[in-house]
Design a protein around this motif. Structure first.
Motif, short mmCIF file in Angstrom:
data_model
loop_
_atom_site.label_atom_id
_atom_site.label_comp_id
_atom_site.label_asym_id
_atom_site.label_seq_id
_atom_site.Cartn_x
_atom_site.Cartn_y
_atom_site.Cartn_z
N THR A 350 22.85 10.68 5.47
CA THR A 350 22.53 10.55 4.51
C THR A 350 21.91 8.98 3.78
O THR A 350 21.22 9.02 4.03
CB THR A 350 22.68 11.33 3.71
OG1 THR A 350 23.55 12.39 3.88
CG2 THR A 350 22.45 11.59 2.32
N VAL A 351 23.00 8.15 4.05
CA VAL A 351 22.46 6.87 4.21
C VAL A 351 21.64 6.13 4.73
O VAL A 351 20.55 5.36 4.31
CB VAL A 351 24.19 6.03 3.24
CG1 VAL A 351 23.70 4.78 3.58
CG2 VAL A 351 24.27 6.23 2.70
N GLY A 352 21.65 6.51 5.92
CA GLY A 352 20.37 5.51 6.70
C GLY A 352 18.92 6.06 6.51
O GLY A 352 17.79 5.84 6.27
N VAL A 353 19.08 7.80 6.05
CA VAL A 353 17.79 8.31 5.37
C VAL A 353 17.15 7.32 4.49
O VAL A 353 15.64 7.33 4.53
CB VAL A 353 17.83 9.97 6.12
CG1 VAL A 353 16.80 10.65 5.85
CG2 VAL A 353 18.34 10.82 7.18
N THR A 354 18.17 7.65 3.77
CA THR A 354 17.16 7.56 2.47
C THR A 354 16.60 6.14 2.05
O THR A 354 15.77 5.82 1.84
CB THR A 354 18.83 8.22 1.39
OG1 THR A 354 19.63 6.77 1.00
CG2 THR A 354 18.75 9.16 1.32
N LEU A 355 17.92 5.15 3.25
CA LEU A 355 17.92 3.94 2.79
C LEU A 355 16.08 3.74 3.74
O LEU A 355 15.17 2.53 3.33
CB LEU A 355 18.61 3.11 3.67
CG LEU A 355 17.84 1.55 3.05
CD1 LEU A 355 18.08 1.01 2.01
CD2 LEU A 355 19.96 0.51 3.55
N THR A 377 16.24 3.62 13.01
CA THR A 377 16.79 2.30 13.15
C THR A 377 17.77 2.74 11.91
O THR A 377 18.88 2.35 12.73
CB THR A 377 15.82 1.38 13.28
OG1 THR A 377 14.72 1.59 14.16
CG2 THR A 377 16.30 -0.43 13.09
N ILE A 378 16.96 2.57 10.65
CA ILE A 378 17.93 2.13 9.85
C ILE A 378 19.38 3.48 10.01
O ILE A 378 20.25 3.12 9.65
CB ILE A 378 17.96 2.67 8.69
CG1 ILE A 378 16.39 1.73 8.28
CG2 ILE A 378 18.39 2.68 7.07
CD1 ILE A 378 16.27 0.40 8.41
N VAL A 379 19.25 4.73 10.18
CA VAL A 379 19.86 5.37 10.71
C VAL A 379 20.97 5.17 12.02
O VAL A 379 22.24 5.26 11.47
CB VAL A 379 19.35 6.86 11.02
CG1 VAL A 379 20.30 8.33 11.04
CG2 VAL A 379 18.63 7.52 9.77
N LEU A 409 14.85 0.32 20.32
CA LEU A 409 14.02 0.53 19.06
C LEU A 409 12.83 -0.02 18.42
O LEU A 409 12.32 -0.54 18.21
CB LEU A 409 14.19 1.40 17.75
CG LEU A 409 14.55 2.71 17.34
CD1 LEU A 409 15.47 3.08 17.48
CD2 LEU A 409 13.62 3.79 17.96
N PHE A 410 14.40 -1.50 19.01
CA PHE A 410 13.02 -3.25 18.03
C PHE A 410 11.96 -3.80 19.19
O PHE A 410 11.12 -3.66 18.31
CB PHE A 410 13.95 -4.60 19.06
CG PHE A 410 13.91 -5.34 17.76
CD1 PHE A 410 12.96 -5.99 16.50
CD2 PHE A 410 13.86 -6.76 19.29
CE1 PHE A 410 12.19 -6.78 16.46
CE2 PHE A 410 13.47 -8.12 18.86
CZ PHE A 410 13.25 -7.99 17.46
N PRO A 411 11.94 -3.67 20.09
CA PRO A 411 10.85 -3.98 20.41
C PRO A 411 9.53 -2.75 20.39
O PRO A 411 8.52 -3.03 20.80
CB PRO A 411 10.86 -4.27 22.51
CG PRO A 411 12.12 -3.74 22.85
CD PRO A 411 12.88 -3.78 21.77
N ILE A 454 19.55 -6.16 9.88
CA ILE A 454 20.83 -5.49 10.66
C ILE A 454 21.39 -5.51 11.90
O ILE A 454 22.81 -5.61 12.08
CB ILE A 454 19.51 -3.84 11.56
CG1 ILE A 454 18.41 -3.16 10.27
CG2 ILE A 454 20.71 -2.78 12.11
CD1 ILE A 454 17.53 -3.03 11.28
N PHE A 455 20.86 -6.49 13.04
CA PHE A 455 21.37 -7.51 13.43
C PHE A 455 22.97 -8.12 13.02
O PHE A 455 23.93 -8.20 14.05
CB PHE A 455 21.40 -8.52 14.99
CG PHE A 455 20.39 -7.07 15.58
CD1 PHE A 455 20.85 -6.58 16.07
CD2 PHE A 455 18.38 -7.61 15.70
CE1 PHE A 455 19.94 -4.74 17.02
CE2 PHE A 455 17.68 -7.15 17.00
CZ PHE A 455 18.48 -5.48 17.01
#
Length: 698
Positions: A350-355, A377-379, A409-411, A454-455
């Motif tokens: 939930t936090v990943g989706v909202t953010l 990525t955030i999730v 997902l980064f590249p 994130i890293f």
């Protein structure tokens, strides 16, 4: 003459009947004087006819004369004194509020401004507070009357700071709602709080209702601060914040042992702050609006005064507020994520989706095709951080795959940001294409900053968890000693051996992490290296390769850990080696690039293109660059193995930095020279300290 006779009789015979007779006769005298001199004058003062104003003055004078007699009544009739003081204070507040806020007088068709001085408000306020304190100390009035009088007198000070004509009554209501935990619920004998739970709920409700009654005052204060009517989100946030702050005395003074009350209070205050900062779109006309607020929002001259304001969609702010509130609820254990694995997973997703949606809409609003990748990525990052901090039975098997998916997902996201959007404007003219290319570069820079953050968070979390794991293992093995009295039983040499074993324990326990979390050091190192590389790329992109930036970016490498694969020989003693070697290496490569950029033909250099002494420039600066290397090599080798060098070698290499500092044409080489001299001095001081410690041990 008759009233004077009864006053004298009161002072000689202490007769209360004589005093009240004096009050009655003196009241008649005052009333006759006012009616005879001011009753028929056509004058407006303090926003009312003089006849009405004199009524309040006469009532205040009569009550002021009656109060000393009421103070001498028996204890059973003390409530009459309290009622008289409260009534007199209310009249005084009303009269001063009218005089202070209605500064005009009308008489016989003329108008004149009169100013009630601020010092009179201060004088009457502090005299009233002193009178209340003295009467309460002499037990003439009870605690409840003292509380009401203190709030009424203190509310008069609000007139000096706010221009609202009703601010004194709003302040009085708010003070009466906030101050009971401070002034009422106290046991004078023991000083202990004695508020019950139902009383706390009642006072919290009263505070919330009183703050709602103050909404117009809050609105006027925000309008004065912003210069225009505040939005409803800011108004609601100010109301929630005021309510939360007003409830702090209840929790701190009366329920300091109730953790749930503290957590809920933190959540309320944080929610108010978020509403104030984010100002989400909200409509409060059905509950929160009053005539004043509605009129302020519906004025026809807003555009002529403030101009046209470009409106920006603010609905994503609700997502950020939800993210922060959920995080605070989880941290304060309002949501029991520590004990329920399914709830922990739901919280992370939930936090990943909202953010993720908030970041996508707010900062990448033109790249709609990237929204799924950014949210994924955030999730992934949120789930990884949550289950690293609060692991479950399957964390050791699942989290490495989650991190691999995040890195993959980064590249993909970075390349799609340019490729997919470039195809959408392939047929546009050059001006629009150039503008869109700038937008793509800005979006890519933002994307790099997002992944660097994130890293960094992942590396910090893993470093924190590894430190806790090592400390727990050391405690289980009995390495952590108690107080100094426990170690005083050992002789000095044995005590030093114990300290040496304790220092060597982390290296031993790192090798045994395979049974619990062998993947954590490796993933932490990969995150640290990726974060450092992305930050270097951002430094080159945004600043052109600033020399100062490396001194702020190199400490990121302090998050490196010892593992069994990538950094097998890296331990706690070598934790500063990556920092120093990265600084030296970055400055060296930057200096070589500057020399090549200035001298090589076709790269914008000036020397060889016009036949100048380009090779002489290159050879001189390369030679000066080489002179700075010995100290850097010696110091970085010393930071790896801490093997002491001879003083002669350090003293001989130190002067080699002086020509680079004085004669170079490139600033980076000068920085390398200064840094080499500092390295040499630091190495000498550290070696000397190690030698002294070794001699003491011997």
């Amino acid at each position: 003459m008759i009233s004077g006779y009864y006053v004298a009789r009161f002072f000689t015979k202490k007769s209360l009947s004589s005093y009240f007779t004096f009050v009655a006769i003196a009241s008649l005298m005052v009333l006759w004087f006012v009616v005879h001199n001011y009753w028929d004058l056509n004058i407006w003062i303090a926003g009312m006819p003089l006849k009405s104003f004199t009524k309040y003055v006469v009532a205040a004078v009569i009550m002021a004369m009656a109060v000393p007699g009421l103070a001498l009544l028996p204890t059973k009739l003390r409530f009459l004194l309290e009622l008289g003081l409260i009534g007199h204070t209310l009249l005084l507040c009303y009269i001063e509020n009218r005089l202070f806020n209605y500064a005009s007088m009308y008489y016989f068709g003329f108008e004149e401004d009169i100013i009630y001085p601020s010092y009179m408000v201060l004088i009457t306020t502090f005299l009233g507070l002193a009178l209340v304190r003295r009467l309460y100390a002499d037990q003439r009035i009870g605690p409840k009357a003292a509380w009401i009088l203190t709030c009424l007198y203190s509310s008069k000070l609000s007139m000096l700071f706010m221009t609202s004509r009703s601010v004194i009554w709003v302040s009085a209501v708010l003070l009466l709602a906030v101050t009971p935990p401070l002034l009422l619920y106290r046991d004078n004998s023991k000083g202990a709080a004695r508020m019950k739970v139902w009383q706390a709920y009642f006072h919290a409700s009263v505070i919330a209702f009183s703050a709602w009654l103050c909404r117009e005052t809050i609105f006027e204060a925000l309008q004065w601060w912003n210069g225009r009517p505040p939005p409803d989100g800011l108004l609601l946030g100010s109301y929630i914040l005021l309510t939360g702050v007003a409830c702090i005395p209840i929790v701190i003074l009366h329920f300091p042992h109730v953790q749930s009350a503290k957590r809920f209070l933190v959540l309320v205050v944080a929610t108010g702050l978020l509403f104030v900062i984010m100002q989400p779109p909200i409509k409060l006309s059905w509950v929160y609006r009053s005539d004043l607020i509605t009129a302020a929002h519906l004025t026809d001259d807003d555009t002529s005064i403030y101009g046209f304001v470009a409106l920006k969609p603010t609905w994503p702010s609700w997502l950020l507020i939800a993210t922060v509130v959920l995080t605070l609820a989880a941290v304060t254990s309002i949501i029991p994520v520590k004990y329920v694995v399914e709830l922990r997973a739901l919280y992370g997703v939930t936090v990943g989706v909202t953010l993720g949606i908030y970041i996508s809409v707010q900062y990448f609003f033109q790249a709609v095709v990237l929204y799924p990748l950014l949210v994924a990525t955030i999730v992934s990052a949120a789930v990884f951080v949550v289950f690293t901090h609060l692991p479950s039975e399957s964390s050791t098997r699942v989290l490495p795959w989650v991190f691999s998916f995040l890195v993959a997902l980064f590249p993909v996201t970075y390349l799609l940001e340019g490729q997919l959007r470039a195809k959408t404007f392939a047929d546009e003219d050059e001006a629009e294409k150039f503008t869109n290319m700038l937008a793509i570069e800005g979006a890519r820079t933002s994307l790099l900053g997002l992944y660097a953050a994130i890293f960094m968070i992942i590396a910090l979390e893993i470093k924190f968890e590894l430190a806790l794991l090592l400390r727990d293992k050391a405690a289980d093995r009995g390495v952590t000693h108690g107080p100094s009295s426990r170690s005083s039983a050992f002789p000095p040499k044995a005590r030093l051996l114990q300290q040496r074993r304790a220092h060597a324990a982390p290296t031993f326990t790192i090798k045994r992490l395979a049974a619990e979390a062998a993947w954590m050091p490796a993933i932490g190192n990969v995150s640290t290296v990726l974060c450092f590389i992305i930050c270097l790329v951002l430094n080159i992109t945004l600043t052109g390769g600033s020399n100062r930036a490396i001194f702020f970016l190199a400490p990121i490498l302090l998050l490196l850990n010892q593992d069994s694969d990538i950094f097998a020989g890296f331990g706690d003693r070598q934790r500063y080696f990556p920092v120093t070697i990265s600084i030296s290496g970055y400055l060296l490569l930057t200096a070589l690039y500057r020399i090549w950029e200035e001298t090589w033909p076709g790269n914008g250099g000036w020397a060889l293109d016009i036949g100048g002494p380009g090779w002489l420039f290159a050879v001189k600066n390369v030679a000066l660059l080489v002179l700075t290397l010995p100290n850097h090599i010696l110091f970085n080798r010393f930071m790896w193995d801490y093997v002491r060098q001879t003083d002669a070698k350090l003293l001989l290499t130190l002067p080699l930095n002086l020509p680079s500092i004085i004669m170079t044409d490139i600033l980076t080489i000068r920085v390398l020279g200064l840094l080499g001299a500092m390295y040499s001095l630091a190495q000498y001081l550290i070696s000397r300290r190690i030698r002294i410690a070794g001699m003491k041990y011997i």
